[in-house]
Each structure stands twice: as structure tokens, then as C-alpha cells.
Scaffold this active site. Structure first.
Site, PDB file in Angstrom:
ATOM      1  N   ASP A 143      -1.431  -0.207   6.174  1.00  0.00           N
ATOM      2  CA  ASP A 143      -1.639   0.572   7.335  1.00  0.00           C
ATOM      3  C   ASP A 143      -3.198   0.359   7.861  1.00  0.00           C
ATOM      4  O   ASP A 143      -3.491   0.673   8.826  1.00  0.00           O
ATOM      5  CB  ASP A 143      -1.130   1.757   7.521  1.00  0.00           C
ATOM      6  CG  ASP A 143      -2.126   2.697   6.603  1.00  0.00           C
ATOM      7  OD1 ASP A 143      -2.963   3.550   6.922  1.00  0.00           O
ATOM      8  OD2 ASP A 143      -2.219   2.494   5.347  1.00  0.00           O
ATOM      9  N   ASP A 176       0.818  -1.067  -0.076  1.00  0.00           N
ATOM     10  CA  ASP A 176      -0.114   0.187   0.012  1.00  0.00           C
ATOM     11  C   ASP A 176       0.870   1.150   0.059  1.00  0.00           C
ATOM     12  O   ASP A 176       2.224   1.163   0.490  1.00  0.00           O
ATOM     13  CB  ASP A 176      -0.870  -0.104   1.358  1.00  0.00           C
ATOM     14  CG  ASP A 176      -1.832   1.275   1.349  1.00  0.00           C
ATOM     15  OD1 ASP A 176      -2.507   1.764   0.314  1.00  0.00           O
ATOM     16  OD2 ASP A 176      -1.880   1.835   2.427  1.00  0.00           O
ATOM     17  N   ASP A 195       0.099   4.852   0.902  1.00  0.00           N
ATOM     18  CA  ASP A 195      -0.080   6.072   1.997  1.00  0.00           C
ATOM     19  C   ASP A 195       0.148   5.446   3.386  1.00  0.00           C
ATOM     20  O   ASP A 195      -0.622   4.364   3.875  1.00  0.00           O
ATOM     21  CB  ASP A 195      -1.460   6.638   1.640  1.00  0.00           C
ATOM     22  CG  ASP A 195      -1.726   7.478   0.429  1.00  0.00           C
ATOM     23  OD1 ASP A 195      -0.838   7.395  -0.346  1.00  0.00           O
ATOM     24  OD2 ASP A 195      -2.845   7.980   0.187  1.00  0.00           O
TER      25      ASP A 195
END
Length: 277
Positions: A192, A18, A20
Site C-alpha cells: 500500500d 506487505d 499493514d
């Protein structure tokens, strides 16, 4: 520690990241708001909203319903924006904005996976026009990202062709595994957010990076490794002699960035009004 160099007689493997708050310390879409303002695409009010939305994003992110509202809002907001203008704005600011917020730990992991013979794939909800140049900067082999529709007039139509979010990320990974010959049981994934649980559970080596509360609970329950990335560093500080490569034609960054930026505060304001009511 990662396992050693791949045995090339075995099926290929990859590491899926991922973007961000996993590879970079902020939202890739919200980060470009000031540049879009200076280019005349958004107004001052949107910039202020974006700054607050960035704070909200860093504090806790957005859940599924909020992300869906953001998608609808950004689709309407970017309608009519000239793609070439957006490309030029972002091409001028990409390295100044993104290079300083790359996590040193993530950059090291990317290098380790490449050394071990694994492909590196960035899988992000941000627009492809944002993710592709960032992926190139990081040395990624492939990207999976949201794609906006561009009309014959060269402007965004406001429609979303493909939304890389939640289960669709996992579907894209499975499609890549089929086309590239990846053995997902031996692949790695990093995120996250709890919205990426489908992506994480699709590989044999899932990792929660700076996880939100929901993902932390899930990771603890499933025995997934939890990583803490907290050292943003410029690539040129990590790699002696590193210089910014010239940007090819694909280096264009999409309106979805500024759109999601403004949308970030919209969903938060709506939620706040609902709470007050």
C-alpha cells in the site's frame, strides 16, 4: 485473475505481501497497544497517543523521515522490556485482535497463489515476533520482518538488528530468490505504501493495494495494477470448520509493536509543532 498452476519444470515463484493495510486493515504494531497497557508495559497516555497514531496511519501513513524517527524512538522505548512477558501478552490476544481485521480479498489471493504452486512471503516493517505468528495464521511460507536484539537477560536491548524497510525489503527478496530459486520476473508483490516501491519494482507482477497518494501516482505512471481491499473478515467465517491452531513457541509478539505505537504520535506531534512554528 492470477495465472494458472505453475509448471514445476520452470524456476520457482513467490508472492510477496506487505502486511499493514495490505493484508490486514490496520497497523499490526499499533493494534496491540491496549494489550500492552493492560500488561503494564505502557501507560494510559501512550494508549491515547496510540489511538490517534492509528488514525493518522490509516489516513495517510508515514513518510521516510517519519519512519526513521519512529525507529529511533521505538528502540529507546522497548529497552529493558522482558521478552517473555511480551510473548505471553500477545499470545493471549493475537487471534482476537488480528483475525477480525484480515482482508477477505488478501486471504483469497493468498489461497490462489498457493493453489497455483507459489510460495507466499509476508514482508513487513513490523517486528518478527509480531509478523511470524500472523504469517502462520495466514498460512504464509516465510516472513521477512524487523528483528530486535535480545540480551542475555532475556530483555530487549533497544538495538535493532535488522530493519525491514524500503530498499532492505527488496534486498531481502533478492536474497530469498537466490536461496530458494525464485524467478523474480515471474513473481508477484503487493503493498500500500510508496516506501515499498523498491520491493514492487523487483518483481515482474507488482500490485498497489489501497495505495497512498504517492504510490498511486507511481502505479499509474508505471502501469501497475491497483487493487482495492475493503472487506475485513474473520478466517473462521471464510473457511467452514476453521479453528485457531495452537500457538508454538515462536508465537511471541515483540515490543516493537507497542514501541511503534507510541512513536506514531511522537512523529506526528513533532511535525505539527514544526508546522505551527
Amino acid at each position: 485473475m492470477l495465472k494458472g498452476v505453475e509448471n514445476h519444470s520452470l524456476p520457482r515463484t513467490a508472492a510477496f505481501f506487505d502486511l499493514d493495510k495490505t493484508v490486514i486493515a490496520k497497523s499490526s504494531t499499533l493494534t496491540f497497544s491496549k494489550s500492552f497497557y493492560q500488561g503494564g508495559l505502557i501507560n494510559r497516555r501512550a494508549v491515547l497517543r496510540t489511538a490517534y497514531a492509528q488514525f493518522v496511519f490509516l489516513a495517510g501513513g508515514a513518510d521516510h523521515d517519519q519512519m526513521e524517527r519512529m525507529r529511533a524512538y521505538l528502540s529507546a522505548l522497548c529497552r529493558g522490556w522482558n521478552v517473555q512477558q511480551v510473548k505471553e501478552i500477545v499470545a493471549e490476544t493475537l487471534h482476537d485482535l488480528i483475525d477480525p481485521i484480515i482482508y477477505d480479498e488478501a486471504a483469497s489471493l493468498i489461497e490462489e497463489h498457493h493453489t497455483a504452486g507459489r510460495d507466499v512471503v509476508i514482508v513487513s516493517t513490523s517486528g518478527a515476533e509480531v509478523v511470524e505468528p500472523i504469517g502462520e495464521l495466514l498460512g504464509a511460507d516465510r516472513v521477512v520482518a524487523t528483528r530486535m536484539v535480545v540480551g542475555e537477560d532475556g530483555c530487549f536491548t533497544g538495538e535493532v538488528e535488522y530493519y525491514a524497510y524500503g530498499p532492505t525489503k527488496a534486498e531481502a527478496i533478492r536474497e530469498l530468490a537466490a536461496s530458494e530459486g525464485y524467478d523474480l520476473s515471474r513473481c508477484y508483490a503487493y503493498s500500500d505504501s510508496a516506501t515499498d516501491v523498491p520491493m514492487l519494482e523487483s518483481v515482474g507482477h507488482p500490485h498497489a493495494v489501497n495505495p497512498d497518494r504517492a504510490l498511486r501516482r507511481e502505479a499509474l505512471a508505471r502501469g501497475w495494477q491497483i487493487l482495492d481491499f475493503h472487506r475485513p473478515v474473520r478466517l473462521k467465517q471464510r473457511i467452514p470448520g476453521f479453528s485457531v491452531p495452537p500457538r508454538p513457541a515462536l508465537v511471541a509478539v515483540a515490543a516493537i509493536g507497542a514501541a511503534a505505537a507510541t512513536a506514531g504520535l511522537v512523529w506526528y506531534a513533532n511535525r505539527r509543532r514544526a508546522t505551527v512554528a
